[in-house]
Enzyme design. Structure first.
Site, mmCIF file in Angstrom:
data_model
loop_
_atom_site.group_PDB
_atom_site.id
_atom_site.type_symbol
_atom_site.label_atom_id
_atom_site.label_comp_id
_atom_site.label_asym_id
_atom_site.label_seq_id
_atom_site.Cartn_x
_atom_site.Cartn_y
_atom_site.Cartn_z
ATOM 1 N N HIS A 415 0.825 -1.207 0.000
ATOM 2 C CA HIS A 415 0.000 0.000 0.000
ATOM 3 C C HIS A 415 0.863 1.264 0.000
ATOM 4 O O HIS A 415 0.654 2.183 -0.789
ATOM 5 C CB HIS A 415 -0.921 -0.020 1.230
ATOM 6 C CG HIS A 415 -1.765 1.199 1.353
ATOM 7 N ND1 HIS A 415 -1.366 2.311 2.061
ATOM 8 C CD2 HIS A 415 -2.959 1.509 0.805
ATOM 9 C CE1 HIS A 415 -2.299 3.230 1.963
ATOM 10 N NE2 HIS A 415 -3.291 2.773 1.207
ATOM 11 N N ARG A 509 -7.548 1.347 -9.415
ATOM 12 C CA ARG A 509 -7.899 0.548 -8.231
ATOM 13 C C ARG A 509 -8.938 1.316 -7.431
ATOM 14 O O ARG A 509 -8.594 2.263 -6.728
ATOM 15 C CB ARG A 509 -6.663 0.362 -7.348
ATOM 16 C CG ARG A 509 -5.555 -0.484 -7.933
ATOM 17 C CD ARG A 509 -4.400 -0.481 -6.945
ATOM 18 N NE ARG A 509 -3.422 -1.521 -7.194
ATOM 19 C CZ ARG A 509 -2.247 -1.311 -7.791
ATOM 20 N NH1 ARG A 509 -1.926 -0.107 -8.239
ATOM 21 N NH2 ARG A 509 -1.405 -2.304 -7.948
ATOM 22 N N ARG A 556 -11.095 -1.342 -12.058
ATOM 23 C CA ARG A 556 -11.128 -2.667 -11.436
ATOM 24 C C ARG A 556 -12.123 -2.679 -10.280
ATOM 25 O O ARG A 556 -12.184 -1.717 -9.504
ATOM 26 C CB ARG A 556 -9.737 -3.020 -10.913
ATOM 27 C CG ARG A 556 -9.646 -4.456 -10.457
ATOM 28 C CD ARG A 556 -8.272 -4.790 -9.986
ATOM 29 N NE ARG A 556 -7.944 -4.095 -8.740
ATOM 30 C CZ ARG A 556 -6.783 -4.233 -8.123
ATOM 31 N NH1 ARG A 556 -5.835 -4.981 -8.647
ATOM 32 N NH2 ARG A 556 -6.551 -3.603 -6.988
ATOM 33 N N GLU A 652 -3.853 -12.929 -12.397
ATOM 34 C CA GLU A 652 -2.959 -12.785 -11.236
ATOM 35 C C GLU A 652 -2.924 -14.039 -10.375
ATOM 36 O O GLU A 652 -2.309 -14.055 -9.319
ATOM 37 C CB GLU A 652 -3.316 -11.537 -10.430
ATOM 38 C CG GLU A 652 -4.767 -11.383 -10.067
ATOM 39 C CD GLU A 652 -5.068 -10.034 -9.416
ATOM 40 O OE1 GLU A 652 -4.136 -9.297 -9.074
ATOM 41 O OE2 GLU A 652 -6.258 -9.732 -9.248
ATOM 42 N N GLY A 674 -1.656 -9.187 -13.476
ATOM 43 C CA GLY A 674 -1.391 -8.570 -12.173
ATOM 44 C C GLY A 674 -0.205 -9.305 -11.592
ATOM 45 O O GLY A 674 -0.360 -10.249 -10.822
ATOM 46 N N THR A 675 0.971 -8.896 -11.995
ATOM 47 C CA THR A 675 2.164 -9.664 -11.594
ATOM 48 C C THR A 675 2.450 -9.564 -10.101
ATOM 49 O O THR A 675 3.138 -10.419 -9.553
ATOM 50 C CB THR A 675 3.397 -9.189 -12.379
ATOM 51 O OG1 THR A 675 3.388 -7.768 -12.399
ATOM 52 C CG2 THR A 675 3.400 -9.736 -13.786
ATOM 53 N N ASN A 676 1.940 -8.511 -9.448
ATOM 54 C CA ASN A 676 2.194 -8.407 -8.000
ATOM 55 C C ASN A 676 1.691 -9.665 -7.312
ATOM 56 O O ASN A 676 2.360 -10.246 -6.454
ATOM 57 C CB ASN A 676 1.475 -7.186 -7.410
ATOM 58 C CG ASN A 676 1.871 -5.910 -8.108
ATOM 59 O OD1 ASN A 676 2.862 -5.880 -8.810
ATOM 60 N ND2 ASN A 676 1.089 -4.847 -7.927
ATOM 61 N N ASP A 677 0.488 -10.077 -7.713
ATOM 62 C CA ASP A 677 -0.083 -11.287 -7.126
ATOM 63 C C ASP A 677 0.369 -12.538 -7.867
ATOM 64 O O ASP A 677 0.610 -13.571 -7.249
ATOM 65 C CB ASP A 677 -1.613 -11.195 -7.140
ATOM 66 C CG ASP A 677 -2.114 -10.313 -6.002
ATOM 67 O OD1 ASP A 677 -1.571 -10.421 -4.893
ATOM 68 O OD2 ASP A 677 -3.018 -9.488 -6.239
ATOM 69 N N CYS A 724 -0.553 -4.811 -15.629
ATOM 70 C CA CYS A 724 -0.708 -3.635 -14.765
ATOM 71 C C CYS A 724 0.000 -3.835 -13.437
ATOM 72 O O CYS A 724 -0.032 -2.982 -12.570
ATOM 73 C CB CYS A 724 -2.179 -3.299 -14.562
ATOM 74 S SG CYS A 724 -3.113 -4.657 -13.852
#
Ligand code: PEP
Ligand code: MG
Length: 777
Positions: A415, A509, A556, A652, A674-677, A724
């Site tokens: 965050h 987001r 989203r 993701e 969603g590469t973060n996830d 993204c």
């Protein structure tokens, strides 16, 4: 001739005078001539020989000084003064110094030397040129030098008589009390010391400053330039906060520019010295250097660096559009992180006290405020450095105020990192110990690019400015076949995001629109405030749509893990989950909470009705095509024309990457990685856990394989395939994605320029290779 090297310094000693003329022009001087022209003269000559635009100059050589001493019969008289001198006896020292100086000043300068100085001065300019007359006796500009300024410099000298007097005064200054004391302490014999004098055209800079030819701390190929109005002294002395420009040598691009409020400038005061005056209001906030000037300065800096083989600290000035290089000396701070010399010429204690992940670029200094509980955010003042375990959405109002953010926990996608990047606030995450190590009120400097925290304040660190003022994004003329889009989380970042010239928004987001209100979606529903909820979403999304007219904006649906709701009104009703990242979030929660989903769809419906056809809806955390179909059917039930609406999914979870063909068959219009996830779920690495942050690898072969296969499937069906996640803001990854056929890339605001550049380069390379292959066939 002998050079004595002692105590880290070098002094021109015992001259063999036969062959060296009284005057040497800069163009004739090389570094080997240091014994005749001193460190300053040798350095200027060396720069001139490289073709750098050094103001015209000649040097009255050390040999001229020796000839003067001999002809005026001063040598023994002066040297006996210091022979028996106890330099610790202040009165005796002053007396000896005065006597020696007076001997020099009263003596007649040999006619030959006078004539040659006059002739050289005339050669510089027909009319009386204003010059600076500088002593050049010691090795003050050499890498290991530690003693500077023992002898005098005279600025603003005009006319032959004044010039001759100034030269003689420089000679006399060799016998100043401080200089004698210093030499005695260093063990130098006064009989062997000489002095040269540099006579140089004085540049009345309209703008001036300093330049580091490589990053002064990391040594990276980035030229850092500080500039302000008037003479460079204002920047060097730190009397003004200068503009700051960063030029990336690899991309040959100005990548950052911070325009400071420049209140004062130093200008020439008639024929005598300088004065400090107020800058008129029109120029105070005006940009000092154009991109062309920055690039040119960087080029000169590079020439000097390449020549000396070591990064340089360069002083420069500009008059009527002409750039002058005034001085160049080695930066001594690269690789020596203990102590960095400030850009403003002030010695700053740049001791690194803590390190983390650089999450949002920029450098900011300020006072530490440690927030252990969100209730305490009232203590945060404008310009403070917010230090906390981890930020939460209810801290956003405080995050807006601060100069920088530092957290114990988190990685590049937490965050704090996401919001800081959008606010344009430098941030470092995952320091592990910031809240324990730093103290309330402590002054620190945060480098959000490198993830480094320094003790103390960097005087020159200007407050981070919005990207519109930083990046030159909007005028980037690069057109790419691959769309380069931007991520947005908070509507107030929409203008900055649009200023990047991005081809649309690849991720909005919306949970940030709601979470900033400190109330959970459940609270709005339980308190019959559904309309407030819809309005909040409608207004927030509309701001972003308005900033991107005619460009697609993928909104989203809600995707906040339950722990992010905990501190908010309604948070008490959130389930306690062992692992919120794997829990009740994204589409799973919406499908099981139709009330919450319906309110979001209501906001979308209103916007579509108002004509915002560019709004697309993207579902997060889908793991099976049935979830997409279920969501679509619910929307149809609420009156959405799902056949015409643009609906897509985030890829993701590995299952959605593997099953992308089934999603396509279920009717998605687009997919976005969603590469973060995707990384955390493929590699089982908690994206917010700093203990495993070094194992978090978007370029892991398994992740790349999932992405590659999904791209190929989307291409086969002509479905837009995007990214993204944070990995899309990495130029290397962007290049790889283009090579593998991605349709668009959505990056963070601060990364757009470099991503566009990487995309363009890769596309060109692909075309070139294809053309070469054709030729070869
Ligand atoms: C992602 O997972 O890559 C993504 C963009 O979504 P978020 O960071 O909001 O989970
Ligand atoms: Mg995600």
């Amino acid at each position: 001739m002998i050079i004595i090297k002692q105590g880290g310094g070098e002094i021109i000693c015992g001259a063999s005078m036969k062959d060296v003329p009284n005057i040497l022009w800069l163009e004739e001087i090389r570094k080997e001539d240091i014994i005749s022209v001193g460190g300053k003269g040798a350095s200027l000559g060396e720069m001139a020989s490289l073709g750098l635009p050094v103001p015209r100059a000649f040097v009255v050589t050390a040999q001229a000084f020796r000839r003067f001493l001999v002809e005026a019969d001063l040598e023994e008289k002066i040297f006996t003064l210091s022979d028996q001198l106890d330099v610790e006896d202040n009165a005796a020292l002053e007396k000896a110094a005065d006597a020696a100086k007076s001997l020099v000043m009263k003596a007649k300068m040999p006619a030959a030397i006078r004539d040659e100085i006059k002739k050289a001065y005339k050669k510089m300019s027909k009319s009386d040129l204003i010059v600076a007359v500088r002593s050049s006796a010691t090795a003050e500009d050499l890498p290991d030098a530690s003693f500077a300024g023992q002898q005098e410099t005279y600025l603003n000298i005009k006319g032959e008589a004044a010039l001759l007097l100034a030269v003689q005064k420089c000679w006399a200054s060799l016998y100043g009390a401080r200089a004698i004391y210093y030499r005695a302490k260093q063990g130098f014999d006064d009989r062997t010391v000489n002095i040269a004098v540099v006579v140089q055209q004085l540049v009345h800079s309209e703008k001036a400053g300093v330049m580091f030819t490589s990053h002064p701390i990391t040594g990276e190929p980035q030229t850092i330039i500080e500039g302000s109005w008037g003479l460079g002294e204002a920047v060097v002395s730190g009397s003004v906060s200068p503009d700051n420009y960063v030029f990336d040598q690899r991309r040959e691009l100005v990548i950052d520019r911070r325009i400071a409020n420049k209140k004062v400038e130093i200008i020439a005061d008639g024929d005598h010295g300088t004065k400090l005056v107020d800058v008129d209001s029109a120029r105070q906030d005006a940009q000092v250097l154009s991109d062309e000037e920055v690039a040119k300065l960087a080029m000169y800096g590079k020439i000097a660096e390449d020549h000396y083989g070591i990064p340089q600290d360069v002083e420069w000035g500009i008059v009527a559009g002409t750039i002058y290089i005034l001085q160049s000396r080695p930066i001594t701070t690269i690789g020596n992180k203990k102590e960095a010399k400030g850009m403003s010429g002030q010695k700053q204690d740049a001791k690194i006290i803590l390190q983390g992940q650089g999450a949002a670029p920029g450098i900011a200094s300020g006072k530490v405020v440690i927030i252990r509980d969100v209730k305490d955010t009232g203590a945060v003042k404008e310009g403070d450095i917010l230090v906390t375990r981890m930020t939460s959405p209810d801290m956003v109002p405080a995050m807006r105020k601060v100069a920088a953010i530092v957290t114990d926990e988190g990685g590049m996608t937490c965050h704090a990192a996401i919001v800081s990047r959008e606010l344009g606030t430098p941030a470092i995450v995952g320091t592990k110990t910031a809240t324990q190590l730093l103290k309330n009120g402590q002054l620190i400097t945060v480098d959000g690019e490198r993830g480094l925290i320094y003790e103390g304040i960097f005087e020159s660190s200007a407050p981070a400015k919005p990207a519109t003022q930083q990046g030159g994004f909007s005028n980037a003329p690069i057109i790419t076949a691959t769309s380069v889009k931007v991520n947005v989380s908070i509507p107030e970042a929409a203008t900055r995001a649009a200023a990047t010239g991005a081809d649309g928004v690849g991720l909005l987001r919306i949970e940030h629109l709601i979470l900033g209100l400190s109330k959970t979606p459940g609270w709005f529903i339980a308190n019959h405030k559904e309309e407030d909820f819809v309005k909040e979403l409608h207004e927030g999304i509309k701001i972003v749509l308005d900033a991107f007219p005619g460009k697609s904006v993928w909104v989203r649906t809600l995707d906040a893990p339950t722990d992010e709701f905990r501190n908010m009104a309604g948070g008490e009703n959130e389930p306690i989950e062992h692992n919120p990242m794997l829990g009740w979030r994204g589409i799973r929660r919406d499908l099981q909470s139709p009330d919450q989903f319906r309110l979001q769809v209501e906001a979308f419906k209103r916007l579509w009705k108002e004509g915002y056809e560019n709004l697309g809806v993207m579902f997060p955390m889908v793991s099976h095509p049935d979830q997409f179909t279920a969501a679509k059917e619910m929307m149809r039930g609420w009156g959405v024309n799902v056949e015409t609406a643009t609906l897509g999914i985030m890829i993701e979870i590995p299952s959605s990457a593997i099953m992308v063909e089934d999603f396509i068959k279920a009717g998605i219009n687009f997919a976005s990685f969603g590469t973060n996830d995707l990384v955390q779920y493929t590699l089982a690495i908690d994206r917010n856990n700093e203990n495993v942050a070094d194992m978090y690898a978007p370029q892991h072969p398994a992740v790349l394989s999932l992405i590659h296969n999904a791209i190929q499937t989307c291409r086969a069906y002509n479905i837009e395939c995007s990214i993204c996640g944070q990995a899309g803001s990495d130029p290397k990854m962007a290049s790889w994605l283009v090579e593998h056929g991605i349709t668009s890339i959505s990056a963070n605001i601060d990364a757009i320029a470099k991503i566009r550049e990487a995309v363009a380069r890769t596309e060109k390379r692909i075309i070139l290779e294809a053309a070469r292959n054709c030729d070869a066939e």
